[in-house]
Design a protein around this motif. Structure first.
Motif, PDB file in Angstrom:
ATOM      1  N   THR A  28       0.835  -1.210   0.000  1.00  0.00           N
ATOM      2  CA  THR A  28       0.000   0.000   0.000  1.00  0.00           C
ATOM      3  C   THR A  28       0.865   1.253   0.000  1.00  0.00           C
ATOM      4  O   THR A  28       0.573   2.232  -0.704  1.00  0.00           O
ATOM      5  CB  THR A  28      -0.936  -0.005   1.222  1.00  0.00           C
ATOM      6  N   ILE A  31       2.250   1.717  -3.481  1.00  0.00           N
ATOM      7  CA  ILE A  31       1.236   2.237  -4.404  1.00  0.00           C
ATOM      8  C   ILE A  31       1.030   3.735  -4.194  1.00  0.00           C
ATOM      9  O   ILE A  31       0.809   4.489  -5.149  1.00  0.00           O
ATOM     10  CB  ILE A  31      -0.089   1.465  -4.215  1.00  0.00           C
ATOM     11  N   TYR A  41      -0.240  -3.833  -7.607  1.00  0.00           N
ATOM     12  CA  TYR A  41      -1.635  -4.162  -7.275  1.00  0.00           C
ATOM     13  C   TYR A  41      -1.851  -5.668  -7.270  1.00  0.00           C
ATOM     14  O   TYR A  41      -2.578  -6.205  -6.426  1.00  0.00           O
ATOM     15  CB  TYR A  41      -2.581  -3.503  -8.281  1.00  0.00           C
ATOM     16  N   ARG A  44      -0.345  -7.123  -4.092  1.00  0.00           N
ATOM     17  CA  ARG A  44      -1.195  -6.872  -2.923  1.00  0.00           C
ATOM     18  C   ARG A  44      -2.443  -7.754  -2.957  1.00  0.00           C
ATOM     19  O   ARG A  44      -2.912  -8.227  -1.918  1.00  0.00           O
ATOM     20  CB  ARG A  44      -1.584  -5.396  -2.853  1.00  0.00           C
ATOM     21  N   ALA A  45      -2.963  -7.991  -4.153  1.00  0.00           N
ATOM     22  CA  ALA A  45      -4.131  -8.869  -4.285  1.00  0.00           C
ATOM     23  C   ALA A  45      -3.811 -10.266  -3.773  1.00  0.00           C
ATOM     24  O   ALA A  45      -4.614 -10.879  -3.057  1.00  0.00           O
ATOM     25  CB  ALA A  45      -4.577  -8.932  -5.747  1.00  0.00           C
ATOM     26  N   ARG A  48      -3.692 -10.282  -0.032  1.00  0.00           N
ATOM     27  CA  ARG A  48      -5.049 -10.177   0.524  1.00  0.00           C
ATOM     28  C   ARG A  48      -5.815 -11.498   0.395  1.00  0.00           C
ATOM     29  O   ARG A  48      -6.625 -11.837   1.249  1.00  0.00           O
ATOM     30  CB  ARG A  48      -5.800  -9.037  -0.166  1.00  0.00           C
ATOM     31  N   GLU A  56     -11.494  -7.289  -1.521  1.00  0.00           N
ATOM     32  CA  GLU A  56     -10.448  -6.288  -1.689  1.00  0.00           C
ATOM     33  C   GLU A  56      -9.420  -6.755  -2.718  1.00  0.00           C
ATOM     34  O   GLU A  56      -8.896  -5.958  -3.506  1.00  0.00           O
ATOM     35  CB  GLU A  56      -9.766  -6.008  -0.350  1.00  0.00           C
ATOM     36  N   ASP A  60      -8.302  -4.929  -6.290  1.00  0.00           N
ATOM     37  CA  ASP A  60      -6.912  -4.690  -6.704  1.00  0.00           C
ATOM     38  C   ASP A  60      -6.678  -5.200  -8.125  1.00  0.00           C
ATOM     39  O   ASP A  60      -5.995  -4.559  -8.929  1.00  0.00           O
ATOM     40  CB  ASP A  60      -5.947  -5.384  -5.745  1.00  0.00           C
ATOM     41  N   CYS A  61      -7.237  -6.356  -8.421  1.00  0.00           N
ATOM     42  CA  CYS A  61      -7.071  -6.933  -9.757  1.00  0.00           C
ATOM     43  C   CYS A  61      -7.753  -6.067 -10.822  1.00  0.00           C
ATOM     44  O   CYS A  61      -7.222  -5.881 -11.925  1.00  0.00           O
ATOM     45  CB  CYS A  61      -7.627  -8.356  -9.791  1.00  0.00           C
ATOM     46  N   GLN A  63      -8.089  -2.874 -10.714  1.00  0.00           N
ATOM     47  CA  GLN A  63      -7.226  -1.708 -10.923  1.00  0.00           C
ATOM     48  C   GLN A  63      -6.015  -2.081 -11.768  1.00  0.00           C
ATOM     49  O   GLN A  63      -5.591  -1.312 -12.645  1.00  0.00           O
ATOM     50  CB  GLN A  63      -6.780  -1.144  -9.571  1.00  0.00           C
TER      51      GLN A  63
END
Length: 350
Positions: A28, A31, A41, A44-45, A48, A56, A60-61, A63
């Motif tokens: 985060t 980013i 992203y 991070r996906a 998560r 969430e 991210d995916c 984006q």
């Protein structure tokens, strides 16, 4: 102040150490410094997803796809997140779209089949057969049978994680019993009846190092592997265990086998192991790239903290062209890029 690339590298290290929450925090921060990186992203996906934050992860995916419509990983991770949320139809659509765009990526085939297996067949929907109503005695029998609760599993280099998809389970209502090769999960009452899941594991685990976590949508049991091997499946039999050999283990000459008690600590000649891997790659061993990857997974899983740091630092700073296990050699200075002869190195971060 750390750059986005440095924060991403630190996040990757936290992910490898299975501190997924810290990894999310670092991704985060990265980013915030560089919001145009679709790969961050995606990273991070994935973190998560490991935390069970599937909605969430899917965001991210989305984006990542906006930033780069040709990011195959974004399709895979979004489909995975939707599948975990039990939105199978939507997951199937994502995997099919990914397969259409990236025909060379065979991972979509397995996911599409997995989704189709979970969806009712068109024939079953159109026929809509009438279900006979049970007699009063039969109803009583049904009420006392265990509720149908699905389970899933995945593994890392060091652990096997079993997920029981039961919602809002209370701690006092749950019993988890772990033995060397057995796992029993008992939910005393779930939707009006008990749930009793019993697994005879494919390989041994360390019972005293098992962990259980309760989430709103699931129960997660994390089992420590006794051996650094890749499990082909979750469950097995006593006979199968005897015939299993750790994958991609380097052969040791008979005269060089060390003599020590099984519980003793010992050191390895990491440079020798790395040399053996190089030789295997040169000789094109039958297992190919898959076997080599498995070897490095075992090498990392069994390594000391300094060795792990050396491997991460050398691989990251050299752009994947150098893998060192000697922290005293690489810890005090940057690791130079050393591409194979005849190839040109193109810088790639994170």
């Amino acid at each position: 102040m750390a750059t986005a690339a440095e924060l991403c590298r630190q996040a990757n290290e936290q992910y490898v150490d299975e501190d997924y929450q810290r990894a999310v925090e670092l991704y985060t921060e990265a980013i915030a410094l560089d919001g145009g990186r679709d790969d961050i992203y995606c990273h991070r996906a994935q973190a998560r997803i490991q935390l069970g934050k599937y909605s969430e992860a899917a965001a991210d995916c989305d984006q990542a796809m906006k930033l780069n419509e040709n990011n195959s990983k974004a399709y895979i991770k979004k489909g995975t997140a939707l599948f975990q949320m039990d939105e199978i139809g939507k997951a199937l659509d994502v995997f099919k779209e990914g397969q259409k765009r990236f025909e060379s990526d065979s991972v979509y085939v397995g996911w599409i089949k997995k989704c189709e297996d979970k969806l009712p067949s068109p024939k079953a929907e159109t026929e809509s057969p009438k279900i006979p109503q049970p007699a009063p005695a039969e109803k009583a029998a049904c009420a006392s049978s265990p509720s149908a609760v699905r389970h899933e599993w995945y593994q890392t280099h060091t652990h096997v994680v079993v997920t029981v998809l039961a919602k809002n389970v209370k701690k006092d209502n749950l019993s988890v019993d772990v033995e060397d090769r057995k796992l029993n999960v008992l939910i005393k009452e779930y939707q009006g009846s008990p749930v009793d899941l019993n697994f005879f594991l494919a390989h041994t685990v360390v019972p005293q190092e098992s962990q259980t976590k309760l989430f709103a949508s699931k129960v997660e049991i994390k089992l420590k592997k006794s051996e650094g091997i890749q499990w082909p499946k979750l469950e097995g039999s006593a006979e199968e265990k005897e015939s299993v050999t750790p994958l991609a283990a380097a052969p040791i000459p008979e005269g060089d086998v060390p003599k020590y008690p099984s519980s003793s600590h010992y050191t390895r000649d990491w440079d020798k192991l790395a040399a053996e891997v190089t030789k295997e790659e040169k000789d094109e061993k039958l297992d190919g790239d898959a076997g080599l990857n498995q070897f490095f997974q075992k090498l990392y899983a069994d390594a000391s903290d300094d060795t792990k740091k050396a491997m991460m630092k050398s691989f990251s700073e050299s752009g994947g062209t150098v893998l060192s296990t000697n922290w005293s050699e690489v810890g005090s200075k940057p690791v130079e890029v050393k591409p194979p002869d005849g190839l040109e190195y193109k810088k790639w971060e994170c």
